[in-house]
Design a protein around this motif. Sequence first.
Motif, PDB file in Angstrom:
ATOM      1  N   PRO A   1      20.880  16.024   3.173  1.00  0.00           N
ATOM      2  CA  PRO A   1      20.699  14.522   3.340  1.00  0.00           C
ATOM      3  C   PRO A   1      21.388  13.903   4.146  1.00  0.00           C
ATOM      4  CG  PRO A   1      20.968  15.641   1.143  1.00  0.00           C
ATOM      5  CD  PRO A   1      21.710  16.691   1.981  1.00  0.00           C
ATOM      6  N   LEU A   2      20.944  12.830   4.694  1.00  0.00           N
ATOM      7  CA  LEU A   2      21.503  11.958   5.536  1.00  0.00           C
ATOM      8  C   LEU A   2      21.473  10.498   4.978  1.00  0.00           C
ATOM      9  CD1 LEU A   2      19.793  13.314   8.905  1.00  0.00           C
ATOM     10  CD2 LEU A   2      22.044  13.803   7.823  1.00  0.00           C
ATOM     11  N   PRO A   3      22.732   9.854   5.421  1.00  0.00           N
ATOM     12  CA  PRO A   3      22.700   8.593   4.464  1.00  0.00           C
ATOM     13  C   PRO A   3      22.000   7.374   4.947  1.00  0.00           C
ATOM     14  CG  PRO A   3      24.423   8.772   6.066  1.00  0.00           C
ATOM     15  CD  PRO A   3      23.608   9.975   6.207  1.00  0.00           C
ATOM     16  N   SER A   4      21.149   7.226   5.933  1.00  0.00           N
ATOM     17  CA  SER A   4      20.572   5.979   6.282  1.00  0.00           C
ATOM     18  C   SER A   4      18.897   6.262   6.563  1.00  0.00           C
ATOM     19  CB  SER A   4      21.112   5.507   7.504  1.00  0.00           C
ATOM     20  OG  SER A   4      22.581   5.002   6.947  1.00  0.00           O
ATOM     21  N   VAL A   5      18.444   5.224   6.635  1.00  0.00           N
ATOM     22  CA  VAL A   5      16.816   5.494   6.872  1.00  0.00           C
ATOM     23  C   VAL A   5      16.442   3.827   7.636  1.00  0.00           C
ATOM     24  CG1 VAL A   5      16.202   4.301   4.566  1.00  0.00           C
ATOM     25  CG2 VAL A   5      14.388   5.774   6.146  1.00  0.00           C
ATOM     26  N   LEU A   6      15.757   4.089   8.586  1.00  0.00           N
ATOM     27  CA  LEU A   6      15.211   3.082   9.303  1.00  0.00           C
ATOM     28  C   LEU A   6      13.653   3.487   9.444  1.00  0.00           C
ATOM     29  CD1 LEU A   6      17.505   2.841  12.252  1.00  0.00           C
ATOM     30  CD2 LEU A   6      17.437   1.248  10.439  1.00  0.00           C
ATOM     31  N   MET A   7      12.945   2.422   9.429  1.00  0.00           N
ATOM     32  CA  MET A   7      11.036   2.248   9.594  1.00  0.00           C
ATOM     33  C   MET A   7      10.816   1.369  10.288  1.00  0.00           C
ATOM     34  SD  MET A   7       8.475   3.019   6.518  1.00  0.00           S
ATOM     35  CE  MET A   7       6.765   3.500   7.073  1.00  0.00           C
ATOM     36  N   TRP A   8       9.788   1.392  11.312  1.00  0.00           N
ATOM     37  CA  TRP A   8       9.106   0.882  11.987  1.00  0.00           C
ATOM     38  C   TRP A   8       7.688   0.794  12.184  1.00  0.00           C
ATOM     39  CZ3 TRP A   8      13.411   3.534  13.716  1.00  0.00           C
ATOM     40  CH2 TRP A   8      14.684   2.845  14.250  1.00  0.00           C
TER      41      TRP A   8
ATOM     42  N   VAL B   1       9.477   6.647  10.958  1.00  0.00           N
ATOM     43  CA  VAL B   1      10.462   6.501   9.943  1.00  0.00           C
ATOM     44  C   VAL B   1      11.571   7.827  10.222  1.00  0.00           C
ATOM     45  CG1 VAL B   1       9.209   8.172   8.282  1.00  0.00           C
ATOM     46  CG2 VAL B   1      11.231   6.564   7.465  1.00  0.00           C
ATOM     47  N   VAL B   2      13.006   7.217  10.248  1.00  0.00           N
ATOM     48  CA  VAL B   2      13.943   8.022  10.649  1.00  0.00           C
ATOM     49  C   VAL B   2      14.942   7.954   9.588  1.00  0.00           C
ATOM     50  CG1 VAL B   2      15.735   8.722  12.322  1.00  0.00           C
ATOM     51  CG2 VAL B   2      13.414   7.546  12.848  1.00  0.00           C
ATOM     52  N   VAL B   3      15.603   9.084   9.142  1.00  0.00           N
ATOM     53  CA  VAL B   3      16.781   9.364   8.375  1.00  0.00           C
ATOM     54  C   VAL B   3      17.872   9.750   9.210  1.00  0.00           C
ATOM     55  CG1 VAL B   3      15.705   9.614   6.089  1.00  0.00           C
ATOM     56  CG2 VAL B   3      16.155  11.577   7.496  1.00  0.00           C
ATOM     57  N   LEU B   4      19.163   9.187   9.258  1.00  0.00           N
ATOM     58  CA  LEU B   4      20.026   9.216  10.047  1.00  0.00           C
ATOM     59  C   LEU B   4      21.543   9.182   9.567  1.00  0.00           C
ATOM     60  CD1 LEU B   4      21.521   6.424  11.198  1.00  0.00           C
ATOM     61  CD2 LEU B   4      18.827   6.129  11.842  1.00  0.00           C
ATOM     62  N   ASP B   5      22.422   9.877  10.404  1.00  0.00           N
ATOM     63  CA  ASP B   5      24.001   9.592  10.169  1.00  0.00           C
ATOM     64  C   ASP B   5      24.386   9.279  11.545  1.00  0.00           C
ATOM     65  OD1 ASP B   5      26.545   9.749   9.621  1.00  0.00           O
ATOM     66  OD2 ASP B   5      26.312  11.552   8.636  1.00  0.00           O
ATOM     67  N   ASP B   6      24.939   7.961  11.721  1.00  0.00           N
ATOM     68  CA  ASP B   6      25.621   7.558  12.879  1.00  0.00           C
ATOM     69  C   ASP B   6      26.959   7.128  12.836  1.00  0.00           C
ATOM     70  OD1 ASP B   6      25.487   5.417  11.301  1.00  0.00           O
ATOM     71  OD2 ASP B   6      24.541   4.167  12.764  1.00  0.00           O
ATOM     72  N   ARG B   7      27.487   7.972  11.702  1.00  0.00           N
ATOM     73  CA  ARG B   7      29.195   7.702  11.616  1.00  0.00           C
ATOM     74  C   ARG B   7      30.193   8.394  12.892  1.00  0.00           C
ATOM     75  NH1 ARG B   7      28.931   9.433   5.595  1.00  0.00           N
ATOM     76  NH2 ARG B   7      27.973  10.864   6.420  1.00  0.00           N
ATOM     77  N   ASN B   8      29.241   9.279  13.429  1.00  0.00           N
ATOM     78  CA  ASN B   8      30.115  10.128  14.352  1.00  0.00           C
ATOM     79  C   ASN B   8      29.175  10.537  15.430  1.00  0.00           C
ATOM     80  OD1 ASN B   8      32.391  11.246  15.750  1.00  0.00           O
ATOM     81  ND2 ASN B   8      32.045  13.475  14.782  1.00  0.00           N
ATOM     82  N   GLY B   9      28.699   9.627  16.415  1.00  0.00           N
ATOM     83  CA  GLY B   9      27.663   9.835  17.092  1.00  0.00           C
ATOM     84  C   GLY B   9      26.466   9.838  16.307  1.00  0.00           C
ATOM     85  N   LEU B  10      25.403  10.546  16.764  1.00  0.00           N
ATOM     86  CA  LEU B  10      24.098  10.530  16.005  1.00  0.00           C
ATOM     87  C   LEU B  10      23.584  11.918  15.502  1.00  0.00           C
ATOM     88  CD1 LEU B  10      21.681   8.192  14.774  1.00  0.00           C
ATOM     89  CD2 LEU B  10      20.546   8.978  17.136  1.00  0.00           C
TER      90      LEU B  10
ATOM     91  N   ALA C   1      19.573  12.716  13.486  1.00  0.00           N
ATOM     92  CA  ALA C   1      18.630  11.772  13.158  1.00  0.00           C
ATOM     93  C   ALA C   1      17.323  12.855  12.964  1.00  0.00           C
ATOM     94  CB  ALA C   1      18.249  10.920  14.196  1.00  0.00           C
ATOM     95  N   ARG C   2      16.557  12.816  11.866  1.00  0.00           N
ATOM     96  CA  ARG C   2      15.325  13.332  11.505  1.00  0.00           C
ATOM     97  C   ARG C   2      14.377  12.145  11.582  1.00  0.00           C
ATOM     98  NH1 ARG C   2      18.210  16.417   7.815  1.00  0.00           N
ATOM     99  NH2 ARG C   2      17.578  15.502   6.286  1.00  0.00           N
ATOM    100  N   GLY C   3      13.381  12.328  12.266  1.00  0.00           N
ATOM    101  CA  GLY C   3      12.336  11.350  12.449  1.00  0.00           C
ATOM    102  C   GLY C   3      10.812  11.910  12.246  1.00  0.00           C
ATOM    103  N   SER C   4       9.962  11.095  12.223  1.00  0.00           N
ATOM    104  CA  SER C   4       8.482  11.272  12.221  1.00  0.00           C
ATOM    105  C   SER C   4       7.883  10.174  12.729  1.00  0.00           C
ATOM    106  CB  SER C   4       7.822  11.692  10.954  1.00  0.00           C
ATOM    107  OG  SER C   4       8.093  10.795   9.948  1.00  0.00           O
ATOM    108  N   GLN C   5       6.855  10.295  13.637  1.00  0.00           N
ATOM    109  CA  GLN C   5       6.057   9.400  14.312  1.00  0.00           C
ATOM    110  C   GLN C   5       4.722   9.604  14.197  1.00  0.00           C
ATOM    111  OE1 GLN C   5       5.599   9.106  18.942  1.00  0.00           O
ATOM    112  NE2 GLN C   5       7.460   7.864  18.524  1.00  0.00           N
TER     113      GLN C   5
ATOM    114  N   ILE D   1      10.396  -2.539   9.482  1.00  0.00           N
ATOM    115  CA  ILE D   1       9.767  -3.008   8.334  1.00  0.00           C
ATOM    116  C   ILE D   1      10.592  -2.532   6.999  1.00  0.00           C
ATOM    117  CG2 ILE D   1       7.485  -3.259   8.999  1.00  0.00           C
ATOM    118  CD1 ILE D   1       6.958  -0.813   7.713  1.00  0.00           C
ATOM    119  N   ASP D   2      11.755  -1.910   7.310  1.00  0.00           N
ATOM    120  CA  ASP D   2      12.543  -1.312   6.180  1.00  0.00           C
ATOM    121  C   ASP D   2      13.335  -2.667   5.800  1.00  0.00           C
ATOM    122  OD1 ASP D   2      13.858  -0.667   8.888  1.00  0.00           O
ATOM    123  OD2 ASP D   2      15.616  -1.000   7.476  1.00  0.00           O
ATOM    124  N   GLY D   3      14.247  -2.535   4.414  1.00  0.00           N
ATOM    125  CA  GLY D   3      14.894  -3.441   3.936  1.00  0.00           C
ATOM    126  C   GLY D   3      16.290  -3.659   4.455  1.00  0.00           C
TER     127      GLY D   3
END
Length: 215
Positions: A9-16, A26-35, A37-41, A213-215
Amino acid sequence: MVPSGASQPLPSVLMWLRTDVPGSEVVVLDDRNGLRARGSQHAVDPVPYALSYELWTDAAWATMRLVAHAEGAGWTRDLELTRNGDAWTSVSAAAGGAGLASFDGSGVRAPAPPGVVDAEALREAVDVDIGGSPLTNALPVRRLGLLHEPPGSVARLVSAWVLPPTLEVVASAQTYTVLSDGRIRYGDAENGAVVQYDTDGWVLDYGDLARRIDG
């Protein structure tokens, strides 16, 4: 080349939502120490395709590795792209779609296999840039701390540009000009797009490409 650790699991999600063509990311990611990310386009141009990827940077936000898989009707493309110092290497595979080609912002390119076209041209590149991806547009902004630079500051760099759907990798000269209020112009003054970022450095609105478009 299936992304590793896909169950972690990764702690954050972004969607465009794409605004240039029907599509999304849509991307799930962890940016606490660099990046990490797992995304799908998904997009319909230049052909309908689905792209999934996993991306790693180091703690300073320099790209280390990208694993990507693209597919559409009757074809697949796979890419593993690695940066070690100033050297970029790739391992790739392709099945079907002999005439598959990518759009590079100005036109449809000649059909090409996945992978690095010219490794020497990438020697200055530190960031990967996935075509049509608002996520990777943030990488040099975060790495260089551009949102903390005064208006008028300019960064010129080369990125390793991964072009969907072929996953061809080419060198891309890019210019970022700091404006104000979280805005950066990507490209030159006459033709550049003004990109709005949030306070964490992620794209909110990218002109004619995409909007969050994410919250």
